[in-house]
Design a protein around this motif. Structure first.
Motif, PDB file in Angstrom:
ATOM      1  N   ASP A 113      38.652  39.129  32.414  1.00  0.00           N
ATOM      2  CA  ASP A 113      37.255  39.539  32.222  1.00  0.00           C
ATOM      3  C   ASP A 113      37.185  40.990  31.752  1.00  0.00           C
ATOM      4  O   ASP A 113      36.368  41.331  30.890  1.00  0.00           O
ATOM      5  N   PHE A 120      37.326  32.232  31.482  1.00  0.00           N
ATOM      6  CA  PHE A 120      37.628  31.005  30.761  1.00  0.00           C
ATOM      7  C   PHE A 120      37.452  29.772  31.645  1.00  0.00           C
ATOM      8  O   PHE A 120      37.867  29.760  32.806  1.00  0.00           O
ATOM      9  N   ASN A 121      36.847  28.720  31.051  1.00  0.00           N
ATOM     10  CA  ASN A 121      36.690  27.454  31.772  1.00  0.00           C
ATOM     11  C   ASN A 121      38.031  26.905  32.226  1.00  0.00           C
ATOM     12  O   ASN A 121      38.135  26.306  33.281  1.00  0.00           O
ATOM     13  N   ARG A 122      39.084  27.142  31.392  1.00  0.00           N
ATOM     14  CA  ARG A 122      40.388  26.573  31.750  1.00  0.00           C
ATOM     15  C   ARG A 122      40.992  27.264  32.971  1.00  0.00           C
ATOM     16  O   ARG A 122      41.985  26.816  33.503  1.00  0.00           O
ATOM     17  N   ILE A 124      38.557  28.796  35.526  1.00  0.00           N
ATOM     18  CA  ILE A 124      37.563  28.697  36.602  1.00  0.00           C
ATOM     19  C   ILE A 124      37.369  27.244  37.071  1.00  0.00           C
ATOM     20  O   ILE A 124      37.199  26.997  38.258  1.00  0.00           O
ATOM     21  N   TYR A 125      37.407  26.265  36.147  1.00  0.00           N
ATOM     22  CA  TYR A 125      37.187  24.872  36.572  1.00  0.00           C
ATOM     23  C   TYR A 125      38.289  24.359  37.502  1.00  0.00           C
ATOM     24  O   TYR A 125      37.990  23.774  38.556  1.00  0.00           O
ATOM     25  N   GLY A 171      29.891  32.394  32.764  1.00  0.00           N
ATOM     26  CA  GLY A 171      31.168  32.514  33.477  1.00  0.00           C
ATOM     27  C   GLY A 171      30.962  33.117  34.859  1.00  0.00           C
ATOM     28  O   GLY A 171      31.587  32.690  35.838  1.00  0.00           O
ATOM     29  N   LYS A 174      29.622  30.501  37.250  1.00  0.00           N
ATOM     30  CA  LYS A 174      30.682  29.619  37.760  1.00  0.00           C
ATOM     31  C   LYS A 174      31.543  30.347  38.791  1.00  0.00           C
ATOM     32  O   LYS A 174      31.940  29.771  39.805  1.00  0.00           O
TER      33      LYS A 174
END
Ligand code: ZN
Length: 246
Positions: A113, A120-122, A124-125, A171, A174
């Motif tokens: 960050d 990134f979603n990859r 945080i998800y 972001g 999330k």
């Protein structure tokens, strides 16, 4: 034992640096082996010793002399210190490896960050998915409080996105969901309170010292994670203080 956890943290921190470099570029975390980004020379085992190799090489590539980012030793040392703190608070428990894992994810999120202004979603998800597995792994974890914490965190940040679309992104929403899932309800309020306090103070400091201009974006993930950490460590003290003030 402290020294063992510090050394383990240094080694893991070295891998977190690789993750922070390669995840944004969608590169494999394993191949190619570590190399200098400037001259492409493959690093020898001596170059890979955390902290010491940076100090010995005075922050320059052994082969081409290109500067190595100070982020490398900082992340290594920070991971080492984090592991020692977690070990001293949790001891040998189921929670220890889980806390270490989430600490690693948080360190990656903070570095990316700061450098890319993105979460990134990859990253945080999978972290959010992992948080949902915690009730199966740890008895100290209450699913109702966790979900309520996650929804509250995401909800409040989402409102902030609507108010300040330039400053805070999806972001951060999330990440607030993840922080809420980990810390629970009503603890999420203290985490967000500390995050906004620290964020506000640092933002004013950056403006005063002209490190950032009025229009520059300041990444929010470091503050959210700082708020989470402080709330986990000092929840009762902060609550006591707030109750006395109010
Ligand atoms: Zn080089």
């Amino acid at each position: 034992m402290n020294a063992s956890f510090f050394l383990l943290g240094l080694a893991v921190g070295s891998f977190l640096n690789v993750c922070a470099d390669r995840l944004p570029r969608r590169q494999s975390l394993i191949r190619p082996p570590s190399h200098c980004d400037v001259c492409q020379h493959r690093l020898c085992p001596l170059d890979l010793i955390p902290l010491l190799s940076y100090l010995y090489l005075k922050g320059k590539c052994r082969y081409c002399g290109a500067p190595i980012s100070y982020r490398m030793p900082v992340v290594e040392a920070a991971t080492g210190i984090t592991f020692v703190v977690l070990w001293s608070r949790l001891g040998f428990s189921v929670e220890l490896p889980l806390a270490m894992l989430f600490a690693c994810l948080f360190i990656i999120i903070i570095v990316i960050d700061i450098e890319h202004h993105l979460i990134f979603n990859r990253v945080i998800y999978p972290a959010i998915g992992l948080a949902f597995l915690l009730p199966l792994l740890s008895a100290n974890y209450e699913i109702t409080s966790a979900v309520l914490g996650g929804v509250t965190g995401a909800g409040i940040l989402f409102i902030l996105v609507l108010i300040f679309p330039a400053g805070i992104g999806m972001g951060d929403v999330k990440l607030a969901a993840l922080v809420g899932l980990l810390i629970g309800f009503p603890e999420i309020f203290i985490a967000l309170f500390v995050a906004s306090l620290v964020g506000g103070v640092v933002a004013v400091g950056l403006l005063l010292f002209k490190v950032k201009g009025r229009k520059d974006a300041v990444p929010f993930a470091p503050f959210l994670i700082a708020g989470f950490t402080v709330a986990v460590l000092y929840y009762n003290e902060i609550l006591g203080f707030l109750v006395n003030v109010v």
